[in-house]
Every structure is written in C-alpha cells, then in structure tokens.
Design a protein around this motif. Sequence first.
Motif, PDB file in Angstrom:
ATOM      1  N   UNK A 100      40.351  31.114  76.924  1.00 58.83           N
ATOM      2  CA  UNK A 100      41.469  31.214  75.997  1.00 58.83           C
ATOM      3  C   UNK A 100      41.571  32.617  75.403  1.00 58.83           C
ATOM      4  N   UNK A 101      40.414  33.202  75.061  1.00 55.92           N
ATOM      5  CA  UNK A 101      40.413  34.525  74.465  1.00 55.92           C
ATOM      6  C   UNK A 101      40.774  35.635  75.433  1.00 55.92           C
ATOM      7  N   UNK A 102      40.559  35.406  76.738  1.00 59.90           N
ATOM      8  CA  UNK A 102      40.813  36.453  77.740  1.00 59.90           C
ATOM      9  C   UNK A 102      42.101  36.216  78.524  1.00 59.90           C
ATOM     10  N   UNK A 154      33.311  48.664  80.713  1.00 55.03           N
ATOM     11  CA  UNK A 154      32.020  48.072  80.335  1.00 55.03           C
ATOM     12  C   UNK A 154      31.198  49.042  79.489  1.00 55.03           C
ATOM     13  N   UNK A 155      31.192  50.321  79.868  1.00 52.30           N
ATOM     14  CA  UNK A 155      30.423  51.329  79.110  1.00 52.30           C
ATOM     15  C   UNK A 155      30.968  51.495  77.693  1.00 52.30           C
ATOM     16  N   UNK A 156      32.283  51.534  77.555  1.00 53.24           N
ATOM     17  CA  UNK A 156      32.883  51.704  76.237  1.00 53.24           C
ATOM     18  C   UNK A 156      32.619  50.495  75.337  1.00 53.24           C
ATOM     19  N   UNK A 157      32.671  49.306  75.904  1.00 52.94           N
ATOM     20  CA  UNK A 157      32.407  48.109  75.115  1.00 52.94           C
ATOM     21  C   UNK A 157      30.983  48.109  74.562  1.00 52.94           C
ATOM     22  N   UNK A 204      28.787  36.506  82.002  1.00 55.65           N
ATOM     23  CA  UNK A 204      27.971  35.315  82.179  1.00 55.65           C
ATOM     24  C   UNK A 204      27.923  34.563  80.847  1.00 55.65           C
ATOM     25  N   UNK A 205      28.485  33.358  80.852  1.00 53.88           N
ATOM     26  CA  UNK A 205      28.580  32.576  79.616  1.00 53.88           C
ATOM     27  C   UNK A 205      27.314  31.735  79.452  1.00 53.88           C
ATOM     28  N   UNK A 206      26.841  31.635  78.214  1.00 53.36           N
ATOM     29  CA  UNK A 206      25.640  30.864  77.904  1.00 53.36           C
ATOM     30  C   UNK A 206      25.969  29.792  76.868  1.00 53.36           C
ATOM     31  N   UNK A 207      25.227  28.672  76.978  1.00 45.81           N
ATOM     32  CA  UNK A 207      25.351  27.638  75.947  1.00 45.81           C
ATOM     33  C   UNK A 207      24.845  28.148  74.617  1.00 45.81           C
ATOM     34  N   UNK A 208      24.055  29.215  74.653  1.00 45.89           N
ATOM     35  CA  UNK A 208      23.508  29.787  73.429  1.00 45.89           C
ATOM     36  C   UNK A 208      24.449  30.715  72.698  1.00 45.89           C
ATOM     37  N   UNK A 209      25.587  31.063  73.301  1.00 44.09           N
ATOM     38  CA  UNK A 209      26.559  31.917  72.616  1.00 44.09           C
ATOM     39  C   UNK A 209      27.253  31.145  71.500  1.00 44.09           C
ATOM     40  N   UNK A 210      27.508  31.818  70.409  1.00 42.51           N
ATOM     41  CA  UNK A 210      28.237  31.218  69.293  1.00 42.51           C
ATOM     42  C   UNK A 210      29.732  31.529  69.428  1.00 42.51           C
ATOM     43  N   UNK A 211      30.535  30.860  68.616  1.00 47.01           N
ATOM     44  CA  UNK A 211      31.979  31.135  68.646  1.00 47.01           C
ATOM     45  C   UNK A 211      32.266  32.580  68.265  1.00 47.01           C
ATOM     46  N   UNK A 212      31.507  33.116  67.331  1.00 45.01           N
ATOM     47  CA  UNK A 212      31.724  34.508  66.923  1.00 45.01           C
ATOM     48  C   UNK A 212      31.396  35.459  68.063  1.00 45.01           C
ATOM     49  N   UNK A 213      30.392  35.109  68.897  1.00 45.52           N
ATOM     50  CA  UNK A 213      30.084  35.930  70.074  1.00 45.52           C
ATOM     51  C   UNK A 213      31.267  35.943  71.036  1.00 45.52           C
ATOM     52  N   UNK A 214      31.857  34.776  71.250  1.00 47.72           N
ATOM     53  CA  UNK A 214      32.998  34.653  72.166  1.00 47.72           C
ATOM     54  C   UNK A 214      34.186  35.456  71.636  1.00 47.72           C
ATOM     55  N   UNK A 215      34.454  35.326  70.343  1.00 48.08           N
ATOM     56  CA  UNK A 215      35.583  36.063  69.749  1.00 48.08           C
ATOM     57  C   UNK A 215      35.334  37.570  69.810  1.00 48.08           C
ATOM     58  N   UNK A 244      33.505  39.342  72.070  1.00 46.44           N
ATOM     59  CA  UNK A 244      33.684  39.905  73.414  1.00 46.44           C
ATOM     60  C   UNK A 244      35.157  39.876  73.812  1.00 46.44           C
ATOM     61  N   UNK A 245      35.887  38.847  73.403  1.00 46.39           N
ATOM     62  CA  UNK A 245      37.311  38.759  73.746  1.00 46.39           C
ATOM     63  C   UNK A 245      38.096  39.891  73.081  1.00 46.39           C
ATOM     64  N   UNK A 246      37.858  40.074  71.779  1.00 47.04           N
ATOM     65  CA  UNK A 246      38.572  41.132  71.065  1.00 47.04           C
ATOM     66  C   UNK A 246      38.222  42.515  71.576  1.00 47.04           C
ATOM     67  N   UNK A 247      36.941  42.742  71.859  1.00 49.20           N
ATOM     68  CA  UNK A 247      36.507  44.045  72.366  1.00 49.20           C
ATOM     69  C   UNK A 247      37.141  44.344  73.720  1.00 49.20           C
ATOM     70  N   UNK A 248      37.144  43.352  74.621  1.00 46.34           N
ATOM     71  CA  UNK A 248      37.687  43.573  75.960  1.00 46.34           C
ATOM     72  C   UNK A 248      39.192  43.821  75.915  1.00 46.34           C
TER      73      UNK A 248
END
Length: 483
Positions: free
Chosen positions: A382-384, A423-426, A454-465, A467-471
Amino acid sequence: MASAVMNMTTAALDWVSVAFDAPLARAVVFGVHIDGHLVVEVLLVAVILFQLTRKSYKHPKKPLTEKEIDDLCEEWVPEPLHPSISEDMKAEPPTLESAAGPHTIIDGKEVVNFASANYLGLIGNEKIIDSCVSSLEKYGVGSCGPRGFYGTIDVHLDCEERIAKFMGTPDSILYSYGISTIFSVIPAFCKKGDIIVADEGVHWGVQNGLHLSRSTVVYFKHNDMKSLENTLEKLTRGNKQAEKMRRYIVVEAVYQNSGQIAPLDELVQLKEKYHFRVILDESHSFGVLGNSGRGLAEYYGVPVEKIDIITAGMGNALATDGGFCTGSVRVVDHQRLSSSGYVFSASLPPYLASAAISAVNYLEDNPSVLSSLRSNIALLWKGLSDVPGLTIASHPLSPIVFLKLKKSTGSSKGDLELLSNIADRMLKEDSVFIVSTKRSVLDKCRLPVGLRLFVSAGHSESDIHKVSGSLRRVAATTLAEHL
C-alpha cells in the motif's frame, strides 16, 4: 591444376619406361620379364624406404646466452588470472555491526533493515539462542568431517526427521551451505544426455547446478506457463528418443530475482501431461507460504508427493544456515552417495542444526507469526503503490517486494546505477537499508534489475511507513530527469 600435374607425372613415367624398355626388352630373371615399368617402381619403393629409415636432420641447438634469457623474461607477459576490474566492481557493500534483525547498526548508526531475509523475525529469538548455547556446550562448534566420514551427529538426524515431519515427506537430507544445496542436488540427478526445462529467471545457484549437470538445458519465459507448455510440446512431440531420456522442470517457488510465485497447480498439470519430473527450490517460500508455512504445495493445495524433489536454504525464514532436500526415501538415499555438497563438505555445525529444529518448532507453535508477516507485506504494498518512476513487479504474498523502473534507461548497467543511487541515498539520508539486484559476471539471469525489500514479521508499522516515505522521496528526486 591437379589434373595437369597428374598428366605431367604420367608423361614422365612413360618416358622413363621407354628409356628403360629398350635395353631391357629381352631381360628375363627367374622367369619374370623385366621391363622399364618394373624398374621404375622398384626404384621408387627403394627411395621411399630410404626416406623413411634415414634419420631426420636436426638443426644443431645453440644454447641461449644469459642476456637472451633475461630479454625473453622481460618481454613475457602472463595471461591475467581474472578480467579487468571496473570501478563499480570495487564498491564495498555496507558492513553490519550488529545482528541482522529488523533494526541493525551500520557505521555506528541504527538503521531500519529491509536488506536481510529474516522473514519470521527469528534473529535474536531467545529460544533459538538457548538451543544454540546448549548445543555448543555439548558438541562444540564444528563437526570436522563430512557426513559419510564420522561427521554425522545425532542432532543432524533429529533435524532431518523434524523437517520431513513438518513437510509431510518420507525423508530429508541436510546440507552444510544453503546455496550449495540446489547446485549439488541438480547434478546428482541430472546427467549428460538428460533434458532440463528451466525458468529464465532462476537465481545463480540454480544456474550453476544446471551448468554442472551437463544436461541439455532449455529455458522458458519467466513464470509463463504457456511458454512452458509450448517448450514441453516441442521437446516431446514426435520425439521417440526424448521418451527414453530423463526429463526435468526446474523452478523456484518464490523467485529471488523477481518476487514472483510459481503457479504450482498449472505446473503439476503440465508435468503429468508431458511426463517430466519437477525440482522445486523453496528457499524463499519455506516458512512463508501456506497456512502453516509449509511452502508452495500447501499454498496451492497440491499434494507434496506430486513434487519429485524439494530443496530450500535455511538461512532465510529459519534464521540459521545450511539447507535441506526433502522427498521420497529413494531420492534422499541417492544423494548420500552422489551429491557432492553432501559427500565432500564438512557437515552442518551441530548448533545450526539445533537452531533449525527450534525455528521449525517455533513456527509450528506460533502460526500467528505468518499473519504478522502478511500484514506487513500488504502494508508495504500500500505504501509503495505510488512511488514515482518505480512499479512493483512481485506477487502480493511474496516476502520479497521487488520494484523495477517503469522506464528503463536501455541498459542493465544504466538501470542499476540509478537503482543503486536510490539505495545509497536512502541509507545515508534516512537510515533505511535496502538493496538493488547487483549481479556478478557469472549470473546469466535475463530479468530486469530492480530494488529488493525483504519484509519481516519483526518489522513494525513505523518501519514500514519509514521505508515507504523514504523511497517515495528519494525516487522522486533521483528519477526526476529520467521520468
């Protein structure tokens, strides 16, 4: 030209014969009439024998002077051991300074990690660490021997039994190194003269196995079952010799180079229609797909026995190392004598086998971890969905979210430069760690390059948001001129 020479030779022989025939016209020796032709033939035979038996002339050897030897040595240029190394080959990847969990340390700074295939978030799991500590105290670190030469430890057998039970197969076999599993299994069964039909998008480990097998390899379009059927039809239609050959289809469950999922239900139908065997690599689907993480067969509801050979690396979902192959007892037993990665490599360190058992137990006892993983994948999709210049090419359930350029530069090298820059800039600007699909010169994959998350079950919602915003931000500025 040749006829002219023959005519001249014949004329010369006739002249010589005439010259000898006159004085020898009445010569008779032991009742045999001696004429010019016979004399010429005897002389020719004598000349030939003389030439064959004489010593060949050899030019007298003159030893080289010291100066000549030095000059030759200075002029000599050896063949290079490797091709020339370009600047992009010299690039050093980031070095992790802590465990490769959802968050890690790079250059002393904490970053969100979407570059490690820690699908179930088991890196750092206390139960797995405790099992490793107990195993280290009991067995030490390594086994110091291959499985067939005093390198088999009881925990190896326990691990093989546990994996077979979990997968619902009769038997399984452990390998010491994840990627060596598939490129040892393929040549263990596929030999020169056999036919292999493989997806064009398979990763380097599969490619290497195909090469080592020396079989006839035919590729079909990536994840395209119509292309596969056409290929199988061409190979088998009216070909009686093909009926006597061993025939295999080699695919990945989740493709490392695209994030696509193989349509196993259709593939099995084609396998049975054209009488092929299937070798399936589940390195990125084991512990991920299916209601309980048993992989592609469970996801599609296909009986596991319809897949002839299943392999998987344990360095992804299980967060350990090594690999396994599972299937019938005959399939497993054959590898114990014929698979190079099993026969000649030191066996898997016992603590890694203990970690694999603990990871499988955790997955079976905590199926909710799969729900967490799928929720994170859906949230990242959804974020990407609206990243400028990039499009998602992977399957919605794949733990590998793969993005490629909407508009290619026209070359893989140019595409890779753009993606690597993103990837380097992120990493530098937002402390988000993702990777581009850098390939070695040995990798013959024909698919477009892209960014892998690579998505992990250990990622939090804030982690997902994050990486989406940065990308979205970095892609918009980096690809502004390219859009």
